[in-house]
Write an enzyme that holds these catalytic residues in place. Structure first.
Site: not given
Ligand code: NDP
Length: 279
Positions: A44, A88, A111
Site C-alpha cells: 500500500k 490494518q 476502507d
C-alpha cells in the site's frame, strides 16, 4: 480478466488527480507483527508513493493498549495533512476491533468500514466503500459483464468483502445470493449464477464443475500455499467460465488501485469538492 492491467490504468488516472489536488496523505496503522499484514502495508505504501500520495507509517507493538491505539487514530483524524486513515486488520485479541473502526473519522475511512459508511452503502448512497468490492465492480464494468438482471452469487459475507460486494451488485440491479460457511450445497447456487464472486480463503473451494458455462468468475481469495499464492477458485474453472480473474494479477492489484482512488475521494470530501453526507 486482467486486474493488473486495469489497475495500472486506474493508478495513472489517480496520479493525475493527485497532482491536481496536491499534497495528499494516507496513514496506515499496523499493530503487531503479522507477516501478511506487513506485506499488505508495504504494498500500500509503495502504491501510494507511486501516485504521489505521501504514506504515513504508524506501527505499534502487539501489546499496545486499546486506549493508546484510539489516541493515535484520534491524532490522525485531526491531522490536516492526512486524507485517509487505514487500520490494518486483524487487530490483537485484547483490542475491540469494532471500537477502533468506529474511532476513524468517517470522512477519512478509506476502507469503508465505519458503521456510518457501511450504512450509507446499505442505503445505496455515495460514500467511501471498501476497495476490494469496488475493484471487482470496476473489473465487471471493464469487461462489459452485464450486471443488471444477472444472477450473482457472492461466496463469503465479511464486512470488508462479501457484504459490501453483495450490496454493490444489488444496487447495480443483479439478483444476489450470498453464500457462507453454513450454506448447504454451495454448487447448487454457484451453478445457477451468471456472476460468481468468491471471497472465502479456501484454496480450490470453487471447482470447474461448480461453474455455469459462460459465467464471469471473480476470485478474491488470496491463499499462501507451498505452490505460491493461489485463489479460492480452481484454475480449471477457466475452461468453463467466459471470464475469470487470475491469482495473482486479478483482484489484488485492483484493491490497491481502488484504495488510492478512495484516498482521492476522501481528499475531495474534506476539501469540500464533493459533499460528504455527515452523520
Ligand atoms: P473472512 O475470513 O472475514 O470471511 C470469509 C467468509 O467465507 C466468511 O463469510 C465465511 O462464512 C465464508 N466461508 C468460510 N468457509 C466457507 C465455506 N466452506 N463455504 C462458503 N463460505 C465459507 O475473510 P475476508 O472476507 O477478509 O477474505 C476472504 C478471502 O479474500 C481471503 O482469502 C483473503 O485473503 C482474501 N482477500 C483478498 C483481497 C484482495 O485484494 N484480493 C482483499 C481482502 C481479502 P461465515 O460468515 O459463515 O463464517
Amino acid at each position: 480478466m486482467d486486474g493488473a492491467a486495469l489497475a495500472q490504468r486506474l493508478r495513472e488516472e489517480t496520479a493525475r488527480e493527485v497532482e491536481e489536488l496536491g499534497g495528499l496523505g494516507l496513514a496506515t496503522v499496523l499493530v503487531g507483527d503479522d507477516p501478511a499484514s506487513h506485506i499488505y502495508i508495504r504494498l500500500k505504501h509503495e502504491a501510494a508513493e507511486s501516485v504521489g500520495i505521501a504514506p504515513v507509517d504508524r506501527r505499534l507493538d502487539a501489546d499496545v493498549s486499546e486506549a493508546e491505539l484510539l489516541q493515535l487514530v484520534e491524532n490522525l483524524n485531526g491531522d490536516d495533512e492526512i486524507d485517509g486513515v487505514l487500520v490494518q486488520l486483524p487487530l490483537p485479541d485484547h483490542i475491540d476491533e469494532a471500537r477502533v473502526i468506529r474511532a476513524v473519522d468517517p470522512v477519512k475511512d478509506v476502507d469503508g468500514l465505519h458503521p456510518f459508511n457501511a450504512g450509507q452503502l446499505y442505503l445505496g448512497r455515495q460514500t467511501l466503500v471498501s476497495a476490494t468490492p469496488l475493484g471487482v465492480m470496476a473489473l465487471l464494468t471493464e469487461y462489459r459483464v452485464p450486471v443488471a438482471g444477472a444472477r450473482a452469487v457472492v461466496v463469503g459475507r465479511s464486512p470488508i468483502v462479501g457484504k459490501p460486494m453483495a450490496l454493490l451488485l444489488l444496487h447495480a440491479n443483479a439478483t444476489v445470493t450470498v453464500c457462507h460457511s453454513r450454506t448447504e450445497e454451495l454448487a447448487r447456487h454457484t451453478l445457477d449464477a451468471d456472476i460468481v464472486v468468491v471471497a472465502v480463503g479456501i484454496p480450490g473451494l470453487v471447482s470447474a464443475d461448480m461453474v455455469k458455462a459462460g459465467a464471469a468468475v471473480v476470485d478474491v481469495g488470496m491463499n499462501r500455499t507451498d505452490a505460491g499464492l493461489v485463489g479460492d477458485v480452481d484454475a480449471g474453472a477457466a475452461d468453463v467460465a467466459a471470464l475469470l480473474t487470475p491469482v495473482p494479477g486479478g483482484v489484488g492489484p485492483m484493491t490497491i488501485a481502488l484504495l488510492l482512488a478512495n484516498t482521492v475521494r476522501a481528499a475531495r470530501y474534506r476539501r469540500g469538492l464533493l459533499a460528504f453526507p455527515r452523520p
